[in-house]
Design a protein around this motif. Structure first.
Motif, PDB file in Angstrom:
ATOM      1  N   ALA A 118       0.835  -1.203   0.000  1.00 48.32           N
ATOM      2  CA  ALA A 118       0.000   0.000   0.000  1.00 48.32           C
ATOM      3  C   ALA A 118       0.871   1.255   0.000  1.00 48.32           C
ATOM      4  O   ALA A 118       0.593   2.226  -0.724  1.00 48.32           O
ATOM      5  CB  ALA A 118      -0.928  -0.005   1.213  1.00 48.32           C
ATOM      6  N   ARG A 119       1.935   1.246   0.789  1.00 45.46           N
ATOM      7  CA  ARG A 119       2.849   2.389   0.839  1.00 45.46           C
ATOM      8  C   ARG A 119       3.569   2.569  -0.493  1.00 45.46           C
ATOM      9  O   ARG A 119       3.750   3.688  -0.978  1.00 45.46           O
ATOM     10  CB  ARG A 119       3.866   2.178   1.967  1.00 45.46           C
ATOM     11  N   LEU A 120       3.976   1.444  -1.108  1.00 43.90           N
ATOM     12  CA  LEU A 120       4.633   1.486  -2.410  1.00 43.90           C
ATOM     13  C   LEU A 120       3.741   2.147  -3.453  1.00 43.90           C
ATOM     14  O   LEU A 120       4.180   2.984  -4.236  1.00 43.90           O
ATOM     15  CB  LEU A 120       4.998   0.066  -2.836  1.00 43.90           C
ATOM     16  N   HIS A 121       2.466   1.776  -3.458  1.00 41.10           N
ATOM     17  CA  HIS A 121       1.535   2.339  -4.434  1.00 41.10           C
ATOM     18  C   HIS A 121       1.400   3.846  -4.257  1.00 41.10           C
ATOM     19  O   HIS A 121       1.391   4.611  -5.227  1.00 41.10           O
ATOM     20  CB  HIS A 121       0.168   1.671  -4.303  1.00 41.10           C
ATOM     21  N   LYS A 122       1.325   4.290  -3.002  1.00 35.93           N
ATOM     22  CA  LYS A 122       1.208   5.732  -2.755  1.00 35.93           C
ATOM     23  C   LYS A 122       2.468   6.467  -3.188  1.00 35.93           C
ATOM     24  O   LYS A 122       2.391   7.588  -3.705  1.00 35.93           O
ATOM     25  CB  LYS A 122       0.946   5.976  -1.262  1.00 35.93           C
ATOM     26  N   GLU A 123       3.631   5.846  -2.998  1.00 37.17           N
ATOM     27  CA  GLU A 123       4.894   6.534  -3.308  1.00 37.17           C
ATOM     28  C   GLU A 123       5.143   6.638  -4.798  1.00 37.17           C
ATOM     29  O   GLU A 123       5.546   7.686  -5.291  1.00 37.17           O
ATOM     30  CB  GLU A 123       6.067   5.830  -2.632  1.00 37.17           C
ATOM     31  N   ILE A 124       4.901   5.552  -5.536  1.00 36.11           N
ATOM     32  CA  ILE A 124       5.252   5.601  -6.968  1.00 36.11           C
ATOM     33  C   ILE A 124       4.048   5.884  -7.868  1.00 36.11           C
ATOM     34  O   ILE A 124       4.222   6.238  -9.037  1.00 36.11           O
ATOM     35  CB  ILE A 124       5.967   4.311  -7.418  1.00 36.11           C
ATOM     36  N   GLY A 125       2.830   5.731  -7.336  1.00 33.81           N
ATOM     37  CA  GLY A 125       1.633   6.111  -8.082  1.00 33.81           C
ATOM     38  C   GLY A 125       1.370   5.319  -9.339  1.00 33.81           C
ATOM     39  O   GLY A 125       0.678   5.789 -10.252  1.00 33.81           O
ATOM     40  N   ALA A 126       1.902   4.100  -9.424  1.00 30.58           N
ATOM     41  CA  ALA A 126       1.754   3.300 -10.636  1.00 30.58           C
ATOM     42  C   ALA A 126       0.404   2.585 -10.677  1.00 30.58           C
ATOM     43  O   ALA A 126      -0.229   2.351  -9.648  1.00 30.58           O
ATOM     44  CB  ALA A 126       2.880   2.271 -10.715  1.00 30.58           C
ATOM     45  N   THR A 127      -0.014   2.227 -11.873  1.00 32.14           N
ATOM     46  CA  THR A 127      -1.177   1.354 -12.037  1.00 32.14           C
ATOM     47  C   THR A 127      -0.790  -0.044 -11.564  1.00 32.14           C
ATOM     48  O   THR A 127       0.236  -0.580 -11.978  1.00 32.14           O
ATOM     49  CB  THR A 127      -1.600   1.296 -13.513  1.00 32.14           C
ATOM     50  N   MET A 128      -1.614  -0.619 -10.693  1.00 36.43           N
ATOM     51  CA  MET A 128      -1.332  -1.942 -10.158  1.00 36.43           C
ATOM     52  C   MET A 128      -2.576  -2.818 -10.252  1.00 36.43           C
ATOM     53  O   MET A 128      -3.678  -2.378  -9.934  1.00 36.43           O
ATOM     54  CB  MET A 128      -0.874  -1.862  -8.694  1.00 36.43           C
ATOM     55  N   ILE A 129      -2.358  -4.058 -10.703  1.00 32.83           N
ATOM     56  CA  ILE A 129      -3.422  -5.068 -10.714  1.00 32.83           C
ATOM     57  C   ILE A 129      -2.958  -6.208  -9.826  1.00 32.83           C
ATOM     58  O   ILE A 129      -1.858  -6.738 -10.001  1.00 32.83           O
ATOM     59  CB  ILE A 129      -3.719  -5.581 -12.134  1.00 32.83           C
ATOM     60  N   TYR A 130      -3.803  -6.577  -8.887  1.00 39.06           N
ATOM     61  CA  TYR A 130      -3.406  -7.485  -7.815  1.00 39.06           C
ATOM     62  C   TYR A 130      -4.437  -8.607  -7.733  1.00 39.06           C
ATOM     63  O   TYR A 130      -5.639  -8.344  -7.631  1.00 39.06           O
ATOM     64  CB  TYR A 130      -3.369  -6.689  -6.513  1.00 39.06           C
ATOM     65  N   VAL A 131      -3.960  -9.838  -7.780  1.00 39.26           N
ATOM     66  CA  VAL A 131      -4.849 -10.998  -7.695  1.00 39.26           C
ATOM     67  C   VAL A 131      -4.742 -11.629  -6.318  1.00 39.26           C
ATOM     68  O   VAL A 131      -3.640 -11.836  -5.801  1.00 39.26           O
ATOM     69  CB  VAL A 131      -4.473 -12.045  -8.776  1.00 39.26           C
ATOM     70  N   THR A 132      -5.884 -11.926  -5.710  1.00 40.96           N
ATOM     71  CA  THR A 132      -5.902 -12.623  -4.424  1.00 40.96           C
ATOM     72  C   THR A 132      -7.234 -13.346  -4.257  1.00 40.96           C
ATOM     73  O   THR A 132      -8.241 -12.967  -4.847  1.00 40.96           O
ATOM     74  CB  THR A 132      -5.686 -11.641  -3.252  1.00 40.96           C
ATOM     75  N   HIS A 133      -7.222 -14.408  -3.442  1.00 34.64           N
ATOM     76  CA  HIS A 133      -8.473 -15.049  -3.036  1.00 34.64           C
ATOM     77  C   HIS A 133      -8.901 -14.544  -1.668  1.00 34.64           C
ATOM     78  O   HIS A 133      -9.960 -14.900  -1.171  1.00 34.64           O
ATOM     79  CB  HIS A 133      -8.298 -16.571  -2.988  1.00 34.64           C
ATOM     80  N   ASP A 134      -8.055 -13.709  -1.049  1.00 37.18           N
ATOM     81  CA  ASP A 134      -8.272 -13.221   0.314  1.00 37.18           C
ATOM     82  C   ASP A 134      -8.996 -11.880   0.252  1.00 37.18           C
ATOM     83  O   ASP A 134      -8.406 -10.855  -0.111  1.00 37.18           O
ATOM     84  CB  ASP A 134      -6.920 -13.079   1.015  1.00 37.18           C
ATOM     85  N   GLN A 135     -10.265 -11.862   0.629  1.00 32.36           N
ATOM     86  CA  GLN A 135     -11.024 -10.626   0.514  1.00 32.36           C
ATOM     87  C   GLN A 135     -10.553  -9.561   1.498  1.00 32.36           C
ATOM     88  O   GLN A 135     -10.774  -8.369   1.283  1.00 32.36           O
ATOM     89  CB  GLN A 135     -12.524 -10.903   0.654  1.00 32.36           C
ATOM     90  N   VAL A 136      -9.867  -9.952   2.587  1.00 38.25           N
ATOM     91  CA  VAL A 136      -9.308  -8.956   3.510  1.00 38.25           C
ATOM     92  C   VAL A 136      -8.211  -8.160   2.799  1.00 38.25           C
ATOM     93  O   VAL A 136      -8.147  -6.931   2.910  1.00 38.25           O
ATOM     94  CB  VAL A 136      -8.756  -9.625   4.786  1.00 38.25           C
ATOM     95  N   GLU A 137      -7.337  -8.849   2.051  1.00 38.12           N
ATOM     96  CA  GLU A 137      -6.329  -8.159   1.239  1.00 38.12           C
ATOM     97  C   GLU A 137      -6.999  -7.220   0.253  1.00 38.12           C
ATOM     98  O   GLU A 137      -6.571  -6.075   0.058  1.00 38.12           O
ATOM     99  CB  GLU A 137      -5.462  -9.163   0.479  1.00 38.12           C
ATOM    100  N   ALA A 138      -8.053  -7.699  -0.387  1.00 34.19           N
ATOM    101  CA  ALA A 138      -8.757  -6.880  -1.376  1.00 34.19           C
ATOM    102  C   ALA A 138      -9.330  -5.618  -0.729  1.00 34.19           C
ATOM    103  O   ALA A 138      -9.169  -4.508  -1.258  1.00 34.19           O
ATOM    104  CB  ALA A 138      -9.869  -7.693  -2.029  1.00 34.19           C
ATOM    105  N   MET A 139      -9.972  -5.769   0.414  1.00 34.95           N
ATOM    106  CA  MET A 139     -10.603  -4.633   1.078  1.00 34.95           C
ATOM    107  C   MET A 139      -9.575  -3.606   1.541  1.00 34.95           C
ATOM    108  O   MET A 139      -9.824  -2.400   1.495  1.00 34.95           O
ATOM    109  CB  MET A 139     -11.422  -5.118   2.271  1.00 34.95           C
ATOM    110  N   THR A 140      -8.421  -4.057   2.013  1.00 32.68           N
ATOM    111  CA  THR A 140      -7.448  -3.133   2.594  1.00 32.68           C
ATOM    112  C   THR A 140      -6.552  -2.472   1.558  1.00 32.68           C
ATOM    113  O   THR A 140      -6.023  -1.393   1.806  1.00 32.68           O
ATOM    114  CB  THR A 140      -6.565  -3.851   3.631  1.00 32.68           C
ATOM    115  N   LEU A 141      -6.382  -3.076   0.382  1.00 29.78           N
ATOM    116  CA  LEU A 141      -5.451  -2.545  -0.612  1.00 29.78           C
ATOM    117  C   LEU A 141      -6.119  -1.779  -1.749  1.00 29.78           C
ATOM    118  O   LEU A 141      -5.544  -0.832  -2.282  1.00 29.78           O
ATOM    119  CB  LEU A 141      -4.633  -3.695  -1.220  1.00 29.78           C
TER     120      LEU A 141
END
Length: 352
Positions: A177-200
């Motif tokens: 999450a910090r990395l995304h804020k710092e570099i501002g890049a487009t990111m696509i993230y795959v997970t089966h964990d909905q907690v990861e999805a909700m927080t990121l």
């Protein structure tokens, strides 16, 4: 940086179709999470964006470029996998710069980019170590650093935290999450964990059987699901569902102990429904006797009571503070109708 657009994207393996006409627009700089159960097609869809899976039909655009038929190396993407895939005989610094070295970049440029990635990921003190001397979280940060030095238009993450223990997963979620804020890049993230999805996520794409069930901001999906699948998948613990029938302006829900005011304007008289309510919107009524406490999970500031209704249906109730119930106790429930959801029993679509 660039956004990603998918237009009627289809994937088939022979006669078997696994991705069914996906349309999706991911904005420049957005953090988009593909989430869903195993076999829903999320990793396949990510690999199609990366070029690791051939697109049967449809179009994939990154920025203004149609990349549908381009090789992975020409797409301007960098992928971080579940496995770290680090070279064991190389140092952290060498691992991070290896891709640039193979492409003939000058040593000074490689040094500069590795130094910047190391600063972002706080790896400076580990640059001379080899992977065997690193923790799982540190190895994954090196893997992410290797992606950063390539300067991609889009970062792709395929369940990158699955191999980490619970504490490291939390730590790495914060790092990403910090990395995304710092570099501002487009990111696509795959997970089966909905907690990861909700927080990121800025945007969550909920997939089932190769189709999009719903797209939206995390709390929009949580508060306003379009169907029973999304309602049950987003949220931990999952939403409770009980069988009910709409009658004369109320919903008869035997598993909840009686009749509850119907808040859905489109509900039809006699309609069979799945009645949904989240664990945090239920409270124990010690004067009732319609449910049996089967199990209690005490987690500190919050506890969960697992109840069995007289109908045999099961529910979870969230309890805060000092509230406790004994296993085997008979209890009732207090339900706020404004916090309930109705879904058609056959189609599972939301009734609003």
């Amino acid at each position: 940086m660039s956004g990603v657009q998918l237009g009627n994207v289809i994937k088939k393996y022979g006669e078997t179709q696994v991705i069914h006409g996906i349309d999706l627009d991911i904005a420049d700089g957005e953090f988009c999470v593909f989430v869903g159960p195993s076999g829903c097609g999320k990793s396949t869809l990510l690999r199609m964006v990366a070029g690791l899976e051939e697109t049967t039909s449809g179009q994939i655009q990154i920025g203004a470029r149609d990349v549908t038929r381009l090789d992975p190396s020409e797409r301007g993407v960098a992928m971080v996998f579940q496995t770290y895939a680090l070279y064991p005989h190389m140092t952290v610094e060498e691992n991070m710069g290896f891709g640039l070295k193979m492409n003939g970049h000058p040593k000074a440029e490689i040094k500069e980019k590795v130094t910047e990635a190391s600063r972002i990921l706080r790896l400076d003190e580990y640059l001379k170590r080899k992977p065997a001397a690193l923790s799982g979280g540190q190895r994954q940060r090196v893997s992410i650093g290797r992606a950063i030095v390539r300067g991609p238009e889009v970062f792709l993450f395929d369940e990158p935290l699955s191999n980490l223990d619970a504490e490291l997963r939390v730590e790495m979620r914060v790092e990403i999450a910090r990395l995304h804020k710092e570099i501002g890049a487009t990111m696509i993230y795959v997970t089966h964990d909905q907690v990861e999805a909700m927080t990121l996520a800025d945007k969550i794409v909920v997939l089932r059987l190769g189709r999009i069930e719903q797209v939206g901001k995390p709390m929009d999906l949580y508060r306003d699901p379009d169907n029973k699948f999304v309602a049950g998948f987003i949220g931990s613990p999952a939403m409770n569902f009980l069988s009910g029938t709409v009658k004369a302006g109320v919903v008869e829900v035997p598993g909840a102990g009686g009749s509850i005011d119907c808040v859905a304007k489109d509900a039809a008289e006699g309609q069979a429904v799945a009645f949904g309510i989240r664990p945090e919107h239920l409270s124990i009524d010690h004067g009732g006797i319609t449910h049996t406490v089967d199990l209690t999970e005490r987690l500190g500031g919050v506890s969960y009571a697992y109840l069995v209704a007289e109908t045999g249906e099961r529910l979870i109730v969230e309890m805060r503070g000092e509230e406790e119930v004994e296993e085997g106790a008979k209890v009732g429930l207090t339900i706020d109708p404004a916090k309930t959801y109705l879904f058609d029993a056959k189609t599972e679509a939301r009734i609003r």
